[in-house]
Design a protein around this motif. Structure first.
Motif, PDB file in Angstrom:
ATOM      1  N   TRP A   4      -7.588 -29.524  26.728  1.00 26.90           N
ATOM      2  CA  TRP A   4      -8.525 -29.887  25.680  1.00 26.90           C
ATOM      3  C   TRP A   4      -8.679 -28.718  24.715  1.00 26.90           C
ATOM      4  O   TRP A   4      -8.781 -27.558  25.149  1.00 26.90           O
ATOM      5  N   TYR A  40     -18.112 -29.431  28.893  1.00 28.25           N
ATOM      6  CA  TYR A  40     -16.882 -29.496  28.117  1.00 28.25           C
ATOM      7  C   TYR A  40     -15.850 -30.299  28.917  1.00 28.25           C
ATOM      8  O   TYR A  40     -16.215 -31.258  29.578  1.00 28.25           O
ATOM      9  N   PHE A  93      -8.851 -30.278  32.579  1.00 30.60           N
ATOM     10  CA  PHE A  93      -7.931 -31.130  33.321  1.00 30.60           C
ATOM     11  C   PHE A  93      -7.403 -30.400  34.554  1.00 30.60           C
ATOM     12  O   PHE A  93      -7.263 -29.168  34.552  1.00 30.60           O
ATOM     13  N   VAL A 127      -6.393 -32.923  22.064  1.00 30.86           N
ATOM     14  CA  VAL A 127      -5.866 -32.422  23.334  1.00 30.86           C
ATOM     15  C   VAL A 127      -4.407 -32.078  23.102  1.00 30.86           C
ATOM     16  O   VAL A 127      -3.715 -32.800  22.383  1.00 30.86           O
ATOM     17  N   ALA A 163     -13.406 -30.907  19.912  1.00 33.21           N
ATOM     18  CA  ALA A 163     -14.030 -32.221  19.817  1.00 33.21           C
ATOM     19  C   ALA A 163     -15.003 -32.231  18.652  1.00 33.21           C
ATOM     20  O   ALA A 163     -15.426 -31.170  18.167  1.00 33.21           O
ATOM     21  N   PRO A 171     -17.320 -28.275  19.447  1.00 30.85           N
ATOM     22  CA  PRO A 171     -16.890 -27.201  20.355  1.00 30.85           C
ATOM     23  C   PRO A 171     -15.375 -26.987  20.305  1.00 30.85           C
ATOM     24  O   PRO A 171     -14.611 -27.896  19.944  1.00 30.85           O
TER      25      PRO A 171
END
Lengths: 123, 106
Positions: free
Chosen positions: A47, B94, B97, A37, A50, A57
């Protein structure tokens, strides 16, 4: 106690490359999904990528330029960043991703975070 | 993409106040919502996940509620250590924020 320590940040010119590392300790690293992040100066959280046994992704903003990877033998997560742009300037955090099961599969939230490493892209 | 919108962006409050922050999702995310606290120069800290489950070690004055598209974070009695920026995050599809809510001293 979970500890995550990012390193590898610094000043890089536009178009350049950088590899970030996240050294993990205090937990069984290989059993955890992990994530990156970032936070641009004075801005919110974004983000970017991951890694789990389900895949890797990426956010659209970094797709094709950044690559996430891990070395479980070294308890380390990596982020290879290529073709860097000014808008990539940010603090980069790694975090553990813990999941809950649902009818639609596993849902991951981010529970333990490192202290971050600053990447500055500027000429 | 799922967009998350927090309100207010800034909140001025005093110690002892009850504080509520709202987070809205652009589409239903069921209860797949987390709240984080971030202090200047520090990493975010997980407070709540699955909309209302308190992370271990987080004070009971923090609580979360909501489902679908509307969620709230409530601090029942604001303490000096609570002045910080708070972010919601959806993790249904996904991760996204909210833009953050800064809780400052009145």
């Amino acid at each position: 106690e979970v500890q995550l320590l990012e390193s590898g940040g610094g000043l890089v010119q536009p178009g350049g490359s950088l590899r970030l590392s996240c050294a993990a300790s205090g937990f069984t690293f290989s059993s955890y999904a992990m994530t990156w992040v970032r936070q641009a100066p004075g801005k919110g959280l974004e983000w970017i990528s991951a890694m789990s046994d389900s895949g890797t992704p990426y956010a659209d903003s970094v797709k094709g330029r950044f690559t996430i990877s891990r070395d479980n033998s070294k308890n380390t997560l990596y982020l290879q960043m290529n073709s860097l742009r000014g808008e990539d300037t940010a603090i980069y955090y790694c975090a553990t991703a813990t999941f809950e099961r649902s009818e639609a599969g596993r849902k991951f939230y981010f529970d333990s975070w490192g202290q971050g490493t600053l990447v500055t892209v500027s000429s | 993409d799922i967009q998350m919108t927090q309100s207010p962006s800034t909140l001025s409050a005093s110690v002892g106040d009850r504080v509520t922050i709202t987070c809205r999702a652009s589409q239903s995310i069921s209860s797949w919502l987390a709240w984080y606290q971030q202090k200047p120069g520090k990493a975010p800290k997980l407070l709540i996940y699955k909309a209302s489950t308190l992370e271990s070690g987080v004070p009971l004055r923090f609580s979360g509620s909501g489902s679908g598209t509307e969620f709230t974070l409530t601090i029942s009695s604001l303490q000096p250590d609570d002045f910080a920026t708070y972010y919601c995050q959806q993790y249904n599809n996904y991760w996204t924020f909210g833009q953050g809510t800064k809780v400052e001293i009145k």
